[in-house]
Design an enzyme around this catalytic site. Structure first.
Site, PDB file in Angstrom:
ATOM      1  N   PRO A  38     -19.245 -70.780  24.918  1.00  0.00           N
ATOM      2  CG  PRO A  38     -20.350 -72.121  23.380  1.00  0.00           C
ATOM      3  CD  PRO A  38     -20.562 -70.955  24.291  1.00  0.00           C
ATOM      4  CD  GLU A  39     -13.128 -69.440  26.453  1.00  0.00           C
ATOM      5  OE1 GLU A  39     -11.945 -69.850  26.406  1.00  0.00           O
ATOM      6  OE2 GLU A  39     -13.491 -68.564  27.240  1.00  0.00           O
TER       7      GLU A  39
ATOM      8  NE  ARG B  51     -27.123 -63.340  26.045  1.00  0.00           N
ATOM      9  CZ  ARG B  51     -26.016 -62.754  26.485  1.00  0.00           C
ATOM     10  NH1 ARG B  51     -25.132 -63.453  27.164  1.00  0.00           N
ATOM     11  NH2 ARG B  51     -25.789 -61.485  26.218  1.00  0.00           N
TER      12      ARG B  51
END
Length: 287
Positions: free
Chosen positions: A2-3, A124
């Site tokens: 996510p940016e 992750r």
């Protein structure tokens, strides 16, 4: 990953639901995230009142009424899900990427309020939670990061000074959080296309005009992405029923071998790897 626009959307979604609410309980199901969650974390957050939800770069910040903070970074695959009591809405994800509903596995952190709970999911486990006692600790935590594109100090003087005698390519700079905070791989390619700058161009060779374009398009691309709900790639509704569809606006990203969208340009979109990240550009109009 996510940016900035995606994290801004999450911030806005959470702010509407949890500001001014008291944390009743915190449950840690897996402490082994990027940084191990300390044993005392649950007690540190219990009974804290969330005064405000803010964001810097790709970090979410829970501002507590007593002057302390909780920093949340989503890593590569982290999502935040909002579960309301007696609500049958299957869309729990407050962002627009990964699963729209709460997965059965990898739910590591649960923050409970009176009428709802926030669950952090991360397959992750590259994300993390960090408790900070005061404002100075928060300032120190971000000291190594560059300004956001929206900040006044992300200006021509800053860019020219930073790029002086730098032989590194401009794409690598745009995704370097020490230079500018919040721009990631997707938006860097889009910004450089609109600026008509080849991603492999040495930063020291950029003109003042080039730098002005980078500043302007960094702001406009990120603002547009926020308005469009971010770049979900997968198109689904979040808890408010809105869709994240900035990916429909992509000019170069994931358009390899397609025609350039710029009027009268006969170029093709090419894909290369810079800093081990996929990079897309037009082979004709970006110089």
């Amino acid at each position: 990953m996510p940016e900035l626009p995606e994290v801004e959307i999450i911030k806005q979604s959470l702010a509407k639901k949890i500001e001014q609410k008291k944390i009743k309980k915190v449950i840690i199901k897996n402490r082994n995230l990027r940084f191990k969650i300390p044993q005392k974390f649950e007690e540190l957050l219990k009974n804290k009142i969330i005064k405000k939800v803010t964001r810097f770069s790709k970090y979410l910040i829970l501002n507590f009424s007593d002057g302390s903070f909780c920093l949340i970074h989503l890593g590569m695959s982290g999502t935040i899900h909002l579960i309301k009591k007696n609500d049958l809405n299957k869309y729990t994800n407050v962002s627009f990427y990964n699963s729209p509903s709460l997965p059965k596995k990898h739910n590591h952190v649960e923050i409970q309020f009176q009428d709802l709970k926030v669950i952090y999911n991360d397959p992750r486990r590259f994300g993390f939670f960090k408790f900070l006692d005061n404002k100075q600790e928060l300032i120190n935590r971000f000291r190594h990061l560059g300004p956001e594109p929206f900040f006044k100090n992300f200006n021509l003087k800053y860019l020219l000074k930073y790029f002086f005698n730098k032989k590194k390519d401009i794409k690598s700079f745009l995704i370097d959080q020490k230079f500018v905070s919040g721009i990631g791989n997707i938006y860097a390619s889009e910004i450089l296309f609109l600026s008509k700058i080849k991603p492999t161009k040495n930063a020291m060779k950029l003109s003042e005009k080039d730098c002005k374009k980078i500043i302007s398009f960094s702001k406009s691309v990120l603002n547009k992405a926020i308005l469009k709900g971010g770049s979900s790639i997968r198109d689904f509704k979040n808890t408010s029923g809105r869709k994240g569809n900035f990916q429909k606006e992509f000019k170069v990203y994931q358009r390899e071998n397609l025609n350039c969208v710029r009027n009268k340009c006969t170029g093709k979109i090419k894909k290369i790897f810079i800093s081990n990240r996929s990079t897309f550009f037009c082979n004709t109009c970006q110089k």
